[in-house]
Scaffold this active site. Structure first.
Site, PDB file in Angstrom:
ATOM      1  N   HIS A 240      -4.466   0.635  -0.168  1.00 55.07           N
ATOM      2  CA  HIS A 240      -5.275   1.532   0.668  1.00 55.07           C
ATOM      3  C   HIS A 240      -4.578   1.865   1.992  1.00 55.07           C
ATOM      4  O   HIS A 240      -4.220   3.009   2.251  1.00 55.07           O
ATOM      5  CB  HIS A 240      -6.630   0.886   0.972  1.00 55.07           C
ATOM      6  CG  HIS A 240      -7.383   0.402  -0.225  1.00 55.07           C
ATOM      7  ND1 HIS A 240      -7.939   1.237  -1.162  1.00 55.07           N
ATOM      8  CD2 HIS A 240      -7.673  -0.857  -0.633  1.00 55.07           C
ATOM      9  CE1 HIS A 240      -8.548   0.518  -2.094  1.00 55.07           C
ATOM     10  NE2 HIS A 240      -8.403  -0.751  -1.802  1.00 55.07           N
TER      11      HIS A 240
HETATM   12  O1  RIB Z   1     -11.801  -0.313   1.361  1.00 62.14           O
HETATM   13  C1  RIB Z   1     -10.485  -0.688   1.668  1.00 62.14           C
HETATM   14  C2  RIB Z   1     -10.344  -1.016   3.118  1.00 62.14           C
HETATM   15  O2  RIB Z   1     -11.151  -2.145   3.440  1.00 62.14           O
HETATM   16  C3  RIB Z   1      -8.901  -1.442   3.499  1.00 62.14           C
HETATM   17  O3  RIB Z   1      -8.665  -1.093   4.832  1.00 62.14           O
HETATM   18  C4  RIB Z   1      -8.941  -2.934   3.353  1.00 62.14           C
HETATM   19  O4  RIB Z   1      -7.985  -3.599   4.187  1.00 62.14           O
HETATM   20  C5  RIB Z   1     -10.327  -3.234   3.844  1.00 62.14           C
HETATM   21  O5  RIB Z   1     -10.285  -3.294   5.269  1.00 62.14           O
END
Ligand code: RIB
Ligand code: CA
Length: 310
Positions: A240
């Site tokens: 992500h």
């Molecule tokens: O949904 C994914 C996000 O939530 C990313 O930033 C992960 O590190 C968590 O913080």
């Protein structure tokens, strides 16, 4: 060309770690500081993890600040089931030798931004938006100091990853997200719709491990832990947060549209949902560049090459 000055707000988190390492490995970017926020784990741990990540990269010069320890209105929801109790499980990193900066992250954000030129700093948000929302409420004029805010958060057709409607970063602090999206900052939103296309498969994880450097070995170990808990499909580990940094390094990797995004604050089942007006039904002005597509092959080529530089 002078490097682009950026501030990274983060809740490390294995994927935050890879994003920060990608930024530290890229001379196109100048990291003015890291601001830690409560999210994946509590803020004492996310702050310590940010220090550890700088040490992985051999960058004790990076300033790290401890920020907000809870969302604006909701109780804190953390995600140790994904990231482990430390938030960076999988790598057994030693306690950091670097020290945190004394200022609270919000105080530093305001002072730093107000001392810089208009549209002179890029912000990257990898966790809940509590620090930035708090700074905006205290000093709304920081909005014009930011040339672009790149947020990892939200979901559209990919649905949520914490509830069927909400992605984690927005779900943890929807009130902060609502304030930030109304803050008048040019914003790019890297949602699950895109990050679920950026999958660290076994082969890609092996290529990172086979770089053979200590930093790459640490990333490989973090990914193996993360891969057991965060999965998309049979062999995909979604990266992500690194998508935000990759966008700064090569915007051609991503494509999207400017639309209006609103945050649901009062839904029985949908609080934290990013309500995306793709069909322009609401009449609300577009406030986000929302990405939909990514060239994941070129993404991993960039990430692997840069990690090899550390
Ligand atoms: O949904 C994914 C996000 O939530 C990313 O930033 C992960 O590190 C968590 O913080
Ligand atoms: Ca994160």
């Amino acid at each position: 060309m002078a490097p682009r000055p950026i501030i990274i707000d983060t809740d490390p988190g294995q994927d935050d770690c890879i994003a920060i390492l990608l930024a530290l490995a890229s001379p196109e970017l100048e990291i003015l500081g890291l601001t830690a926020v409560a999210g994946n784990v509590g803020v004492d741990l996310t702050a310590a993890n940010a220090l550890k990540i700088c040490e992985i990269a051999g960058r004790p010069d990076i300033k790290v600040f401890r920020g907000c320890d809870r969302p604006l209105e909701k109780p804190l929801t953390i995600a140790p089931e994904i990231h482990g109790k430390s938030g960076l499980d999988g790598a057994d990193l030693p306690p950091p030798r670097m020290a945190l900066q004394r200022d609270h992250a919000v105080d530093w954000l305001i002072a730093m931004l107000m001392g810089r030129p208009d549209r002179g700093t890029t912000l990257v948000a990898l966790g809940p938006l509590t620090n930035l929302a708090t700074a905006l409420c205290r000093e709304p004029r920081i909005a014009r100091k930011i040339d672009e805010l790149v947020v990892m958060g939200g979901a559209s057709r990919a649905l949520g990853n914490v509830t069927p409607a909400a992605e984690f970063n927005i779900h943890v602090d929807p009130h902060a997200a609502d304030i930030v999206l109304a803050g008048g900052i040019p914003t790019a939103l890297m949602t699950l719709d895109v990050t679920h296309q950026v999958l660290a498969t076994r082969a890609r994880r092996d290529r990172i491990r086979d770089l053979g450097t200590p930093a790459a070995a640490t990333v490989a170990r973090l990914l193996e832990f993360y891969a057991k808990r965060e999965r998309v499909g049979p062999d995909g580990v979604p990266l992500h947060d690194p998508c935000t940094i990759a966008y700064l390094l090569d915007p051609t990797l991503f494509s999207g549209e400017r639309i209006n995004v609103a945050i649901e604050l009062a839904g029985t089942h949908t609080t934290g949902m990013t309500v995306m007006d793709w069909r322009r039904r609401t009449g609300r002005a577009p406030n986000c560049l929302v990405f939909r597509e990514v060239d994941h092959e070129r993404f991993f080529a960039l990430l692997t090459e840069r990690l090899g530089r550390l």
